[in-house]
Design a protein around this motif. Structure first.
Motif, PDB file in Angstrom:
ATOM      1  N   THR A  38      57.248  23.356  36.471  1.00 50.20           N
ATOM      2  CA  THR A  38      58.860  24.164  36.213  1.00 50.20           C
ATOM      3  C   THR A  38      58.631  25.651  36.135  1.00 50.20           C
ATOM      4  O   THR A  38      59.484  26.276  35.631  1.00 50.20           O
ATOM      5  CB  THR A  38      59.021  23.768  34.720  1.00 50.20           C
ATOM      6  N   GLY A  39      57.891  26.021  37.020  1.00 49.95           N
ATOM      7  CA  GLY A  39      57.736  27.447  37.497  1.00 49.95           C
ATOM      8  C   GLY A  39      56.836  28.115  36.643  1.00 49.95           C
ATOM      9  O   GLY A  39      56.122  27.792  35.583  1.00 49.95           O
ATOM     10  N   GLY A  40      56.405  29.389  36.976  1.00 46.50           N
ATOM     11  CA  GLY A  40      55.332  30.147  36.120  1.00 46.50           C
ATOM     12  C   GLY A  40      55.017  31.189  37.016  1.00 46.50           C
ATOM     13  O   GLY A  40      55.561  31.814  37.924  1.00 46.50           O
ATOM     14  N   LYS A  41      53.731  31.855  36.734  1.00 43.22           N
ATOM     15  CA  LYS A  41      53.096  33.039  37.381  1.00 43.22           C
ATOM     16  C   LYS A  41      51.733  32.645  37.684  1.00 43.22           C
ATOM     17  O   LYS A  41      50.702  32.367  37.037  1.00 43.22           O
ATOM     18  CB  LYS A  41      53.265  34.196  36.321  1.00 43.22           C
ATOM     19  N   LEU A  42      51.497  33.081  38.821  1.00 41.16           N
ATOM     20  CA  LEU A  42      50.176  32.913  39.530  1.00 41.16           C
ATOM     21  C   LEU A  42      49.657  34.275  39.714  1.00 41.16           C
ATOM     22  O   LEU A  42      50.177  35.173  40.253  1.00 41.16           O
ATOM     23  CB  LEU A  42      50.177  32.071  40.732  1.00 41.16           C
ATOM     24  N   THR A  43      48.497  34.562  39.096  1.00 43.36           N
ATOM     25  CA  THR A  43      47.840  36.012  39.086  1.00 43.36           C
ATOM     26  C   THR A  43      46.536  35.757  39.967  1.00 43.36           C
ATOM     27  O   THR A  43      45.684  34.902  39.535  1.00 43.36           O
ATOM     28  CB  THR A  43      47.605  36.467  37.644  1.00 43.36           C
ATOM     29  N   ILE A  44      46.227  36.746  40.742  1.00 43.87           N
ATOM     30  CA  ILE A  44      45.080  36.769  41.635  1.00 43.87           C
ATOM     31  C   ILE A  44      44.479  37.821  41.411  1.00 43.87           C
ATOM     32  O   ILE A  44      45.312  39.048  41.821  1.00 43.87           O
ATOM     33  CB  ILE A  44      45.145  36.223  43.088  1.00 43.87           C
ATOM     34  N   GLN A  45      43.171  38.089  40.933  1.00 38.86           N
ATOM     35  CA  GLN A  45      42.577  39.330  40.586  1.00 38.86           C
ATOM     36  C   GLN A  45      41.255  39.437  41.468  1.00 38.86           C
ATOM     37  O   GLN A  45      40.465  38.314  41.290  1.00 38.86           O
ATOM     38  CB  GLN A  45      42.320  39.602  39.147  1.00 38.86           C
ATOM     39  N   ILE A  46      40.852  40.395  41.936  1.00 36.70           N
ATOM     40  CA  ILE A  46      39.490  40.943  42.620  1.00 36.70           C
ATOM     41  C   ILE A  46      38.876  41.630  41.573  1.00 36.70           C
ATOM     42  O   ILE A  46      39.009  42.927  41.545  1.00 36.70           O
ATOM     43  CB  ILE A  46      39.556  41.381  44.046  1.00 36.70           C
ATOM     44  N   GLU A  47      37.672  41.364  41.181  1.00 41.67           N
ATOM     45  CA  GLU A  47      36.987  41.979  39.916  1.00 41.67           C
ATOM     46  C   GLU A  47      35.481  42.499  40.664  1.00 41.67           C
ATOM     47  O   GLU A  47      34.814  41.433  41.568  1.00 41.67           O
ATOM     48  CB  GLU A  47      36.649  41.288  38.721  1.00 41.67           C
ATOM     49  N   PRO A  48      35.179  43.666  40.986  1.00 40.17           N
ATOM     50  CA  PRO A  48      34.079  44.326  41.810  1.00 40.17           C
ATOM     51  C   PRO A  48      32.746  43.763  41.400  1.00 40.17           C
ATOM     52  O   PRO A  48      31.951  43.506  42.267  1.00 40.17           O
ATOM     53  CB  PRO A  48      34.319  45.738  41.614  1.00 40.17           C
TER      54      PRO A  48
END
Length: 481
Positions: free
Chosen positions: A396-406
């Motif tokens: 039903t929808g939402g938020k997708l977060t992609i992070q690159i951590e060094p």
């Protein structure tokens, strides 16, 4: 009787129960090694303590003996009495009449000087002098003078061996007549028997018995014993901890290898079985689909929907077969440098329509483009699998977060987070097991394949999820050196 027989376990049940609990190497090693090392440490400490006490007592006895004999020699040299050559010949007053040509006062004066030195020796709590007939001819305790001792083994040994004898005590032996102290000892006291010979050095003329309580020596022994036991305890503890760490590491490695072996065997068996099933299903599925497509072209009536359902189910089964074969095939590809950000962009582009259809917003703003060790096709595959899981979790929808951590100089991590339905603790513990799935109609090989590919190239995968809040998957890659 019948009820009792049913309640009692059979031999097979006992064997089955015993097999349920594997041998715990670490627990048994910790218990047995602690007992062995503890016993050895206590024995070593006891032997060392005994050695220190014995050596200290013997050393003190030797010094006391040498000192008393030196005093005796010096006092004889200071007096001029005819026919008297050693102090042992002067100590027995009963023999004064045997020398009528010697002034009794001179003998008494020489004897008194020697006895005064004995009485004022440091740490002396009792001093006795015995004649060869075992009579106490002099003592710092006047009550003992004139007493004859015939039950002292150490005294008899000193007269028989004609050598100094020493013994240490912690308590007063009340059965011994000669241990009559004016001032009782407090902790440990030492008994020394020192023989005084004639001029020829063959006959014992008198035996000096000295009881000492050397405080300085006792304090040194106490400090020595404390250091011995501390060193023994510390050494035993370090040995135990070192061996425990080694065995714990070995047990962990054995468990990991056993788990890996079981996993490999499982994959081999599943691979063989799945290959046989897949190859047996492919041709019938292809035939069914072709027949359904052909029937669909000639039928626009009520059966059209059913034919469409048949084609959809056949496609889903074909997809299962492909996923199953793909998850179980050997991973023999060599690692290569892959642009992580480019691979993520490719996967997001592939799912662009699904993302828009699911009304999911994507947040991905990389500030670096690290190169990692992987294989482009397999990296794309695991990223697609994670994105597919995230889309299905956010229906039903939402938020997708992609992070690159060094991370550090050798590793870099990608964290993919969704705001979907999440997973329970039990589901998280089962997430990386083959054929476990929370999706209706899923096969349960996606995360398993992700884990295998990441570990194949020296990486790792971790999952963190909260039911009703979402899921976060962390992929850790090795950097290109």
């Amino acid at each position: 009787m019948t009820t009792l027989a049913k309640a009692m376990p059979t031999e097979n049940e006992i064997r089955l129960n015993s097999r349920k609990q594997p041998f715990n190497l670490l627990r048994w090693f910790s218990l047995i090694s602690m007992a062995v090392i503890g016993t050895a440490a206590v024995a070593l400490g006891a032997v060392s303590s005994r050695f220190v006490i014995t050596e200290s007592v013997q050393r003190d006895a030797l010094l006391t003996s040498q000192f008393v004999q030196a005093i005796a020699t010096a006092e004889v040299e200071h007096v001029s009495i005819p026919n008297v050559r050693t102090m042992g010949e002067l100590l027995d007053p009963r023999k004064d009449q045997d020398f009528p040509d010697v002034d009794p006062l001179a003998r008494a004066s020489a004897r008194g000087e020697f006895l005064d030195h004995i009485e004022h020796l440091p740490d002396v709590i009792l001093a006795n002098i015995y004649a060869p007939d075992r009579m106490v001819i002099w003592s710092t305790n006047p009550a003992l003078m004139g007493t004859t001792i015939h039950t002292d083994k150490d005294l008899e040994q000193a007269f028989a061996l004609k050598t100094a004898v020493s013994t240490s005590y912690h308590t007063v032996d009340k059965t011994r007549k000669e241990q009559k102290f004016v001032v009782p000892p407090q902790f440990i006291f030492i008994e020394n028997y020192i023989p005084l010979f004639d001029a020829d050095g063959k006959t014992v003329m008198a035996m000096v018995e000295i009881y000492k309580e050397p405080q300085d020596l006792i304090n040194r022994m106490e400090r020595g014993l404390v250091l011995i036991w501390l060193a023994t305890a510390l050494g035993g503890g370090l040995i135990y901890l070192g061996l425990y760490w080694i065995v714990r590491r070995a047990a962990t490695l054995l468990a990991q290898q056993q788990e890996q072996l079981i996993t490999n065997e499982t994959y081999v068996v599943l691979g063989e079985m799945s290959s046989a099933v897949a190859h047996s299903l492919r041709n019938p599925l292809a035939t069914i689909r072709s027949s359904a497509e052909l029937a669909q072209e000639f039928d626009d009536g009520a059966a059209h929907k059913n034919i469409t359902d048949i084609i959809g189910q056949v496609d889903r089964m074909s997809m299962w077969v492909r996923e199953l074969l793909q998850s179980l095939r050997p991973l023999n590809d060599e690692p290569e440098p892959v642009n992580l950000v480019a691979a993520l962009h490719d996967s997001l582009m592939a799912y662009e329509q699904q993302i828009a259809k699911a009304k999911v917003t994507v947040e991905f703003k990389p500030d670096q483009t690290p190169m990692v060790l992987s294989e482009h096709g397999q990296l794309t595959q695991i990223l697609n699998s994670l994105l597919a899981n995230a889309m299905e979790a956010m229906e039903t929808g939402g938020k997708l977060t992609i992070q690159i951590e060094p991370g550090d100089a050798q590793a870099v991590s990608v964290v993919v987070t969704d705001t979907g339905r999440g997973m329970s603790d039990e589901q998280q513990s089962m997430a990386f097991r083959p054929f476990f799935t929370t999706k209706q109609g899923g096969l349960g090989v996606g995360l398993v394949l992700v884990k295998r590919i990441m570990e194949r190239f020296g990486g790792a995968v971790a999952l963190d999820s909260r039911e009703g809040e979402g899921t976060s998957v962390r992929l850790t890659f090795k950097r290109v050196p």
